[in-house]
Design a protein around this motif. Structure first.
Motif, PDB file in Angstrom:
ATOM      1  N   TRP A  23       0.828  -1.208   0.000  1.00  0.00           N
ATOM      2  CA  TRP A  23       0.000   0.000   0.000  1.00  0.00           C
ATOM      3  C   TRP A  23       0.864   1.261   0.000  1.00  0.00           C
ATOM      4  N   PHE A  24       2.058   1.171   0.567  1.00  0.00           N
ATOM      5  CA  PHE A  24       2.911   2.354   0.699  1.00  0.00           C
ATOM      6  C   PHE A  24       3.593   2.755  -0.614  1.00  0.00           C
ATOM      7  N   GLU A  25       3.460   1.963  -1.658  1.00  0.00           N
ATOM      8  CA  GLU A  25       4.140   2.268  -2.908  1.00  0.00           C
ATOM      9  C   GLU A  25       3.755   3.663  -3.403  1.00  0.00           C
ATOM     10  N   GLY A  26       4.759   4.502  -3.658  1.00  0.00           N
ATOM     11  CA  GLY A  26       4.522   5.865  -4.105  1.00  0.00           C
ATOM     12  C   GLY A  26       4.220   6.833  -2.978  1.00  0.00           C
ATOM     13  N   ARG A  27       4.050   6.321  -1.760  1.00  0.00           N
ATOM     14  CA  ARG A  27       3.683   7.174  -0.618  1.00  0.00           C
ATOM     15  C   ARG A  27       4.758   7.172   0.465  1.00  0.00           C
ATOM     16  N   ALA A  28       5.578   6.131   0.472  1.00  0.00           N
ATOM     17  CA  ALA A  28       6.685   6.039   1.419  1.00  0.00           C
ATOM     18  C   ALA A  28       7.700   5.060   0.853  1.00  0.00           C
ATOM     19  N   THR A  29       8.956   5.249   1.210  1.00  0.00           N
ATOM     20  CA  THR A  29      10.005   4.335   0.755  1.00  0.00           C
ATOM     21  C   THR A  29      10.891   3.966   1.937  1.00  0.00           C
ATOM     22  N   GLU A  30      11.489   2.792   1.851  1.00  0.00           N
ATOM     23  CA  GLU A  30      12.479   2.362   2.836  1.00  0.00           C
ATOM     24  C   GLU A  30      13.587   1.626   2.110  1.00  0.00           C
ATOM     25  N   GLU A  31      14.792   2.078   2.280  1.00  0.00           N
ATOM     26  CA  GLU A  31      15.955   1.411   1.701  1.00  0.00           C
ATOM     27  C   GLU A  31      16.049  -0.010   2.248  1.00  0.00           C
ATOM     28  N   ARG A  32      16.407  -0.965   1.408  1.00  0.00           N
ATOM     29  CA  ARG A  32      16.473  -2.359   1.822  1.00  0.00           C
ATOM     30  C   ARG A  32      17.898  -2.735   2.218  1.00  0.00           C
ATOM     31  N   PRO A  33      18.062  -3.600   3.221  1.00  0.00           N
ATOM     32  CA  PRO A  33      19.404  -4.053   3.593  1.00  0.00           C
ATOM     33  C   PRO A  33      20.097  -4.752   2.434  1.00  0.00           C
ATOM     34  N   SER A  34      21.400  -4.653   2.405  1.00  0.00           N
ATOM     35  CA  SER A  34      22.169  -5.172   1.278  1.00  0.00           C
ATOM     36  C   SER A  34      22.175  -6.691   1.215  1.00  0.00           C
ATOM     37  N   TRP A  35      21.878  -7.372   2.325  1.00  0.00           N
ATOM     38  CA  TRP A  35      22.043  -8.823   2.355  1.00  0.00           C
ATOM     39  C   TRP A  35      20.869  -9.600   1.751  1.00  0.00           C
ATOM     40  N   GLY A  36      19.714  -8.968   1.505  1.00  0.00           N
ATOM     41  CA  GLY A  36      18.586  -9.657   0.879  1.00  0.00           C
ATOM     42  C   GLY A  36      18.076 -10.815   1.715  1.00  0.00           C
ATOM     43  N   TYR A  37      17.428 -10.495   2.838  1.00  0.00           N
ATOM     44  CA  TYR A  37      17.036 -11.531   3.800  1.00  0.00           C
ATOM     45  C   TYR A  37      16.130 -12.591   3.193  1.00  0.00           C
ATOM     46  N   ALA A  38      15.071 -12.197   2.494  1.00  0.00           N
ATOM     47  CA  ALA A  38      14.101 -13.177   1.989  1.00  0.00           C
ATOM     48  C   ALA A  38      14.771 -14.177   1.047  1.00  0.00           C
ATOM     49  N   ARG A  39      15.656 -13.694   0.195  1.00  0.00           N
ATOM     50  CA  ARG A  39      16.357 -14.580  -0.737  1.00  0.00           C
ATOM     51  C   ARG A  39      17.284 -15.538   0.012  1.00  0.00           C
ATOM     52  N   ALA A  40      18.016 -15.005   0.978  1.00  0.00           N
ATOM     53  CA  ALA A  40      18.939 -15.845   1.743  1.00  0.00           C
ATOM     54  C   ALA A  40      18.175 -16.865   2.586  1.00  0.00           C
ATOM     55  N   MET A  41      17.051 -16.453   3.175  1.00  0.00           N
ATOM     56  CA  MET A  41      16.222 -17.368   3.951  1.00  0.00           C
ATOM     57  C   MET A  41      15.707 -18.498   3.066  1.00  0.00           C
TER      58      MET A  41
END
Length: 264
Positions: A23-41
């Motif tokens: 829902w926040f797309e275009g209304r708020a942003t958050e930089e993502r950690p470099s390690w890519g948790y979901a992919r590594a998990m």
């Protein structure tokens, strides 16, 4: 109705169940950690035989993995999220167990070779160590100290130092080691966040309820209106989240009996 009123009403009406932030797309942003948790998990889940996701929220992160462990379970304490996680994960063969976040994990000793968690409220280290098999891994992304405190302190005022240093990765390392785990990797990052309208702020504070406990639009209306004027003038309100990647291992080899870890 003014633009301020329209935005606040919109942010106050959006459902808050689950951990889908689309829902926040275009209304708020958050930089993502470099390690890519979901992919590594996901990579670890594909290699695990029995996995547990603690405080799974609505199950969105776990469900994003292409392949789950043959035996996969998840815990969640908030009833709306239990319902959402069950709908997402049961078709994948995963079991969702309703369990309060501060309760002992409802599983036998040494039941899992992998325990994961994304943004647990508080890691229950003794319980994590108990349910891990010897040689098993805890792999998680935690919220770090003073996360989004620019926004929190805008509403609550300056917080004491103990609040600012809670969730510090060095402290969590000590607690994990005290529970008998070996810390394999611990990485921390500070990440930029931007809120582009006051509706996004309202929805965020309703969704992430521990940021400003007891938040309501009515209680904070003067501060919300002033923040709306700031965003309109500056284009955004800037804050910073903190995250750390935590990987720990239970000593021993699979199938090797170990002395049980007890809390207290």
């Amino acid at each position: 109705m003014s633009r301020y009123e329209e935005l606040v009403a919109e942010g106050a009406a959006v459902p808050t169940d689950g951990w889908d932030f689309s829902w926040f797309e275009g209304r708020a942003t958050e930089e993502r950690p470099s390690w890519g948790y979901a992919r590594a998990m996901a990579g670890r889940l594909a290699r695990a035989s029995a996995a547990l996701d603690v405080q799974t929220g609505g199950g969105e992160v776990l469900a994003s993995a292409p392949r789950l462990a043959p035996l996969t379970a998840a815990t969640e304490g908030w009833p709306p999220n239990v319902t959402k996680a069950t709908a997402l994960l049961h078709p994948r063969g995963a079991v969702v167990v309703a369990s309060p976040e501060d309760a002992p994990l409802p599983f036998a000793d040494e039941a899992f070779d992998l325990v994961t968690s994304r943004h647990p409220v508080r890691p229950h280290w003794a319980e994590i160590a108990r349910v891990l098999r010897p040689g098993g891994t805890y792999f998680a992304q935690h919220v770090g100290p003073a996360s989004v405190f620019e926004l929190v302190e805008y509403f609550l005022g300056p917080l004491p130092e103990e609040s600012r240093t809670a969730r510090h990765p060095d402290r969590e390392r000590v607690d994990a080691e005290a529970a008998g785990l070996e810390v394999v990797e611990l990485r921390a990052e500070r990440l930029r966040m931007e809120f582009f309208d006051i509706g996004a702020v309202v929805h965020f504070l309703r969704k992430v309820v521990w940021m400003v406990p007891g938040f309501t639009v009515e209680a904070y209306e003067p501060r919300l209106r002033a923040l709306h004027e700031h965003i309109e003038a500056e284009g955004a309100f800037v804050a910073h989240s903190t995250r750390h990647l935590f990987e720990a291992r239970k000593p021993g080899q699979p199938g090797q009996p170990v002395r049980p870890v007890r809390s207290g």
